[in-house]
Design a protein around this motif. Structure first.
Motif, PDB file in Angstrom:
ATOM      1  N   ASP A   6       0.827  -1.201   0.000  1.00  0.00           N
ATOM      2  CA  ASP A   6       0.000   0.000   0.000  1.00  0.00           C
ATOM      3  C   ASP A   6       0.863   1.254   0.000  1.00  0.00           C
ATOM      4  O   ASP A   6       0.576   2.225  -0.698  1.00  0.00           O
ATOM      5  N   LEU A   7       1.955   1.249   0.771  1.00  0.00           N
ATOM      6  CA  LEU A   7       2.835   2.406   0.812  1.00  0.00           C
ATOM      7  C   LEU A   7       3.544   2.599  -0.527  1.00  0.00           C
ATOM      8  O   LEU A   7       3.712   3.724  -0.993  1.00  0.00           O
ATOM      9  N   ASP A   8       3.967   1.504  -1.142  1.00  0.00           N
ATOM     10  CA  ASP A   8       4.629   1.598  -2.431  1.00  0.00           C
ATOM     11  C   ASP A   8       3.701   2.164  -3.496  1.00  0.00           C
ATOM     12  O   ASP A   8       4.120   2.931  -4.362  1.00  0.00           O
ATOM     13  N   LYS A   9       2.436   1.793  -3.427  1.00  0.00           N
ATOM     14  CA  LYS A   9       1.472   2.241  -4.419  1.00  0.00           C
ATOM     15  C   LYS A   9       1.298   3.763  -4.363  1.00  0.00           C
ATOM     16  O   LYS A   9       1.121   4.416  -5.376  1.00  0.00           O
ATOM     17  N   TRP A  10       1.376   4.353  -3.176  1.00  0.00           N
ATOM     18  CA  TRP A  10       1.148   5.781  -3.003  1.00  0.00           C
ATOM     19  C   TRP A  10       2.444   6.582  -2.886  1.00  0.00           C
ATOM     20  O   TRP A  10       2.412   7.790  -2.716  1.00  0.00           O
ATOM     21  N   SER A  11       3.591   5.943  -2.982  1.00  0.00           N
ATOM     22  CA  SER A  11       4.857   6.654  -2.788  1.00  0.00           C
ATOM     23  C   SER A  11       5.114   7.693  -3.876  1.00  0.00           C
ATOM     24  O   SER A  11       5.847   8.653  -3.647  1.00  0.00           O
ATOM     25  N   ASP A  12       4.539   7.538  -5.052  1.00  0.00           N
ATOM     26  CA  ASP A  12       4.725   8.517  -6.121  1.00  0.00           C
ATOM     27  C   ASP A  12       4.111   9.869  -5.761  1.00  0.00           C
ATOM     28  O   ASP A  12       4.512  10.897  -6.301  1.00  0.00           O
ATOM     29  N   TYR A  13       3.150   9.878  -4.848  1.00  0.00           N
ATOM     30  CA  TYR A  13       2.454  11.100  -4.480  1.00  0.00           C
ATOM     31  C   TYR A  13       3.081  11.793  -3.270  1.00  0.00           C
ATOM     32  O   TYR A  13       2.637  12.858  -2.864  1.00  0.00           O
ATOM     33  N   ALA A  14       4.107  11.197  -2.693  1.00  0.00           N
ATOM     34  CA  ALA A  14       4.726  11.768  -1.496  1.00  0.00           C
ATOM     35  C   ALA A  14       5.468  13.056  -1.841  1.00  0.00           C
ATOM     36  O   ALA A  14       5.984  13.228  -2.941  1.00  0.00           O
ATOM     37  N   ASP A  15       5.532  13.933  -0.866  1.00  0.00           N
ATOM     38  CA  ASP A  15       6.234  15.201  -1.027  1.00  0.00           C
ATOM     39  C   ASP A  15       7.725  14.952  -0.819  1.00  0.00           C
ATOM     40  O   ASP A  15       8.144  14.602   0.280  1.00  0.00           O
TER      41      ASP A  15
END
Length: 59
Positions: free
Chosen positions: A46-55
């Motif tokens: 789940d974290l990998d899936k959303w890591s592209d959106y991290a600041d």
């Protein structure tokens, strides 16, 4: 003017909801609130899936 009929209908519905006996399936409600029997996913995925959106400046 013209609100009498609408208010009467709202009052009728409110009384119906208040005084009618409800046959509630509490087990179905509990399943719905707790998400049923879903398989939990891996939190790392789940974290990998959303890591592209991290600041990037926040790290």
């Amino acid at each position: 003017m013209g609100r009498g009929r609408a208010k009467a209908k709202q009052t009728k519905v409110a009384r119906d909801l208040k005084y009618r006996t409800h046959e509630t399936d509490l087990s179905a409600l509990a399943r719905e609130l707790h998400g049923g029997e879903e398989v939990e996913s891996d939190p790392v995925e789940d974290l990998d899936k959303w890591s592209d959106y991290a600041d990037p400046q926040r790290d």
